[in-house]
Design an enzyme around this catalytic site. Structure first.
Site: not given
Ligand code: RIB
Length: 313
Positions: A39, A138, A230, A232, A267-268, A300, A303
């Site tokens: 998520g 989301e 990414g 770049a 990105g997260d 990140s 892994a």
């Molecule tokens: O950004 C990656 C995430 O997008 C995943 O972990 C998936 O759950 C979606 O939310």
């Protein structure tokens, strides 16, 4: 105000298949299966916490094994959890990852769709004066809008990661955003939605800086835009003058090389660690925060997995 990051967003149970190549319509493929926490909201909260910031995570969960997993992981990582109890299953995602680490994701929103503005804002008000508030797309748009407005009204820095790409991001939401962190797909979608430009996402990285800067200024006149690109690295566009009235610029920050196995959640990792750096050392030059987040996001990808792939610094 404290050096805390508050992340409002989704928790998903990720169901992941590793395959040689992403499936095409009609294909049946053999792949190896695993499951793990994800998520975009939760991944960003874990990144913020593991990169050094006190972190609050606000979300909605069902009453099931996924919810227990979310609670246990927050306990283990030391994340302060505020979870609304939804009458729906905890969110899920189906993810394919190919041999190059590229992914395709399908989301089942479930409980995430039930995170309402009142719960989220009450949770933020009950947190310990967060310096930075981070949201994604989301959870319902009205919740994201309320959270960013809350941040602005309380003097916190409002950061929006406009992911996944969504054609319905309203102007009033951008007006509350201090820092926007789209990838090239999300940036192109925002430009199209707001009538600024019609550009294919894969052309974004090669565009000249002056044009990107002008489009960023049109999209977010008073805020900073960081387009993640990414491998770049990223492109940064500040408002034309900063708070002191000094002229500001646009610039690129390269990414370090990485032995990529899985880009899910990269990105997260970027948005979470950027907010962590901004919350911990708010007086540092913005470029140093971006350099920190770019390096963190690259690590990140080395892994496998989403939340569990976030490095500890
Ligand atoms: O950004 C990656 C995430 O997008 C995943 O972990 C998936 O759950 C979606 O939310």
């Amino acid at each position: 105000m404290t050096g805390t990051v508050a992340v409002v967003g989704s928790f998903n149970v990720d169901h992941v298949w590793r395959v040689d190549a992403l499936p095409v319509p009609g294909a049946t493929l053999a792949g190896s299966y695993s499951t793990g926490p994800g998520g975009k909201g939760f991944n960003q909260a874990v990144a913020a916490r593991r990169s050094g910031a006190a972190t609050v995570f606000v979300c909605a969960l069902g009453n099931d094994a996924g919810a227990h997993q979310a609670r246990a992981l927050c306990d283990t990582d030391g994340i302060e959890l505020h979870a609304a109890r939804a009458d729906a299953p905890t969110g899920t995602a189906g993810i394919y990852v190919d041999a190059k680490g590229t992914n395709t994701i399908v989301i089942g929103a479930g409980a995430n769709a039930a995170l309402d503005p009142a719960f989220a804002c009450k949770a933020l008000a009950g947190a310990d004066g967060p310096r930075v508030v981070l949201a994604q797309l989301e959870t319902p748009m009205e919740t994201v809008a309320a959270v960013l407005a809350w941040a602005m009204a309380s003097g916190a820095l409002a950061v929006l990661n406009p992911a996944p790409a969504n054609a319905d991001v309203p102007v009033r939401l951008l007006e509350c955003t201090g820092v926007l962190t789209p990838n090239e797909t999300e940036f192109a979608a925002l430009l199209a939605t707001h009538g600024i430009a019609d550009i294919a996402p894969d052309r974004v990285p090669a565009l000249d800086d002056a044009r990107l800067h002008a489009w960023c200024r049109a999209l977010l006149p008073r805020g900073t835009v960081v387009i993640t690109l990414g491998a770049a690295g990223c492109f940064v566009s500040h408002p034309d003058t900063d708070a002191k009235g000094d002229a500001c610029a646009a610039y690129r920050v390269p990414a370090p090389s990485a032995r990529v196995v899985d880009t899910t959640g990269a990105g997260d990792a970027f948005s979470g660690s950027l907010c962590s750096s901004l919350a911990r050392t708010p007086v540092a030059p913005f470029r140093t925060h971006v350099e920190f987040a770019t390096a963190y996001a690259a690590r990140s990808t080395e892994a496998f997995g989403a939340a569990l792939a976030m490095p500890r610094t």
